[in-house]
Design a protein around this motif. Structure first.
Motif, PDB file in Angstrom:
ATOM      1  N   ALA A  51       0.817  -0.924  -0.079  1.00  0.00           N
ATOM      2  CA  ALA A  51       0.328   0.344   0.162  1.00  0.00           C
ATOM      3  C   ALA A  51       0.668   1.376  -0.152  1.00  0.00           C
ATOM      4  O   ALA A  51       0.504   2.386  -0.829  1.00  0.00           O
ATOM      5  CB  ALA A  51      -1.547  -0.054   1.177  1.00  0.00           C
ATOM      6  N   SER A  82      -4.017   3.316  -2.056  1.00  0.00           N
ATOM      7  CA  SER A  82      -3.060   2.751  -1.536  1.00  0.00           C
ATOM      8  C   SER A  82      -4.213   2.321  -0.277  1.00  0.00           C
ATOM      9  O   SER A  82      -3.876   1.628   1.133  1.00  0.00           O
ATOM     10  CB  SER A  82      -2.633   3.124  -0.812  1.00  0.00           C
ATOM     11  OG  SER A  82      -3.128   4.267  -0.160  1.00  0.00           O
ATOM     12  N   ALA A  85      -3.645  -3.640  -3.233  1.00  0.00           N
ATOM     13  CA  ALA A  85      -2.754  -4.129  -2.596  1.00  0.00           C
ATOM     14  C   ALA A  85      -2.320  -5.071  -1.649  1.00  0.00           C
ATOM     15  O   ALA A  85      -1.986  -6.066  -2.280  1.00  0.00           O
ATOM     16  CB  ALA A  85      -2.504  -3.008  -1.099  1.00  0.00           C
TER      17      ALA A  85
END
Length: 396
Positions: free
Chosen positions: A286, A296, A304
């Motif tokens: 992330a 993210s 992520a």
């Protein structure tokens, strides 16, 4: 001279391999050796065997140990162990139950099958008793609710023991020869070949290891223990830098390394310490995405999480693979280190040679047996077919 094309060769080999795989499989089981897990309660009781039961329980309570919980899981395992033994005996199989304290090479040799009951730790213990690829090792997970038991049969067989044994007898399985690492030490002093066990009382009671001898060939000493998971080398004190030299695949060039130790893993061990060292947390992915202005988020279905999962799964390789995966922990990359430059912190090799320039280091096999690995000692690691561990897989 005419020779078949590679594709035809592969087809022929595949056909012959499938033929023999499907025809030489039924297992005759008349004698089984059940290798019992050492429960935490048994471990503690062994440490304090001079105490009465009342004194022992008082000691545990005074230090804050949850005795009820300790006994609960001990009894749970013992009931499962009894269930495995009773099932085998009801099928006309002669059963002997052993643990790490009373198992001998003779008992292993006399059995048709080795059956560890516990988790992966118990399976590793049982595997350490077998030094060839002939003896079958099949494990049952005694507590599938708390343990993954990657090396054991699938969890459903913990409640279907007879079905599992019948499948072995009927040949309804696939062979899986798990690769193991053979380690050869070159030492200046034979005292460096004395094993140290990573359990307090093993040095006095490990009859398994004492029944085996180090095979000597001049300067070369083949250790009488094979690594099913991994071999680790490095300083005993984790805060101290490990100074090591490394050569891969027979190269004549040494690479000088400063790090926190080196872990050399099999495919079986790639799901264990190898994976833990190298795995990429969702948080790290992330943060990388954030640097390039991509969403993210770290939720379950985020990019992520997906990327992290793909990467972490890529770390795992087949348990019968003939190559070893190495990981240099915390490789110091600054100025003149490593020397020469270019070595990757993680990779694969068929042969690995590591020389120690350490102060107080050890070489540890499967987290259980340790050898001195100080300045000048050389470890040669390789995988040979005859060192494989014979196991099975079920296609459910």
């Amino acid at each position: 001279m005419y020779s078949p094309k590679p594709l035809i060769k592969r087809i022929c080999r595949g056909f012959l391999g499938q033929y023999f795989s499907n025809n030489v499989k039924k297992i005759e089981i008349s004698k089984a050796l059940v290798v019992s897990k050492l429960s935490r309660y048994e471990y503690e009781r062994k440490k304090h065997e001079e105490l009465t039961d009342q004194e022992f329980e008082k000691l545990l309570r005074n230090r804050g140990t949850d005795l009820v919980k300790l006994l609960h899981f001990h009894n749970l395992h013992k009931k499962f162990e009894e269930k495995v033994s009773n099932t085998l005996m009801s099928m006309g199989i002669d059963v002997k139950v052993v643990n790490r304290f009373n198992c001998t090479g003779d008992k292993v040799d006399q059995a048709d099958i080795i059956i560890p009951t516990g988790g992966d730790g118990t399976f590793l213990l049982a595997a350490s008793m077998v030094m060839d690829n002939k003896k079958l090792v099949v494990g049952f997970n005694s507590d599938p609710n708390r343990s993954e038991g990657y090396l054991c049969l699938p969890k459903r067989y913990s409640t279907n023991i007879q079905e599992a044994i019948e499948r072995l007898q009927e040949g309804k399985f696939e062979w899986l020869l798990r690769s193991r690492i053979r380690t050869t030490l070159v030492v200046s002093d034979d005292d460096n070949l004395v094993p140290s066990f990573l359990h307090e009382f093993d040095s006095d009671s490990n009859t398994i290891f004492k029944s085996k001898a180090i095979r000597k060939n001049g300067r070369y000493n083949i250790l009488p223990v094979l690594a099913l998971n991994e071999v680790f080398v490095g300083e005993k004190l984790s805060a101290r830098v490990s100074h090591l030299q490394m050569r891969l695949n027979g190269s004549m060039e040494n690479t000088n390394i400063k790090c926190s130790g080196i872990c050399v893993s099999t495919g079986t061990g790639s799901t264990s310490w190898h994976s833990s060292i190298n795995r990429l947390p969702v948080q790290s992915v992330a943060e990388l995405l954030r640097l390039i202005d991509i969403n993210s988020a770290e939720r379950k279905d985020s990019l992520a999480t997906v990327l992290s999962d793909i990467y972490n799964k890529s770390l795992i390789f087949p348990p019968d693979d003939q190559k070893m995966g190495y990981t240099i922990r915390d490789l110091i990359s600054a100025g003149v280190w490593p020397q020469p430059k270019g070595i990757k912190s993680r990779g694969f090799a068929s042969k690995i040679e590591i020389k120690s320039n350490c102060f107080d280091a050890c070489l540890v096999v499967d987290g259980g047996v340790s050898f001195c690995f100080n300045d000048g000692t050389i470890a040669l690691m390789e995988i040979l077919p005859e060192d494989s561990l014979r196991t099975v897989t079920f296609r459910d």
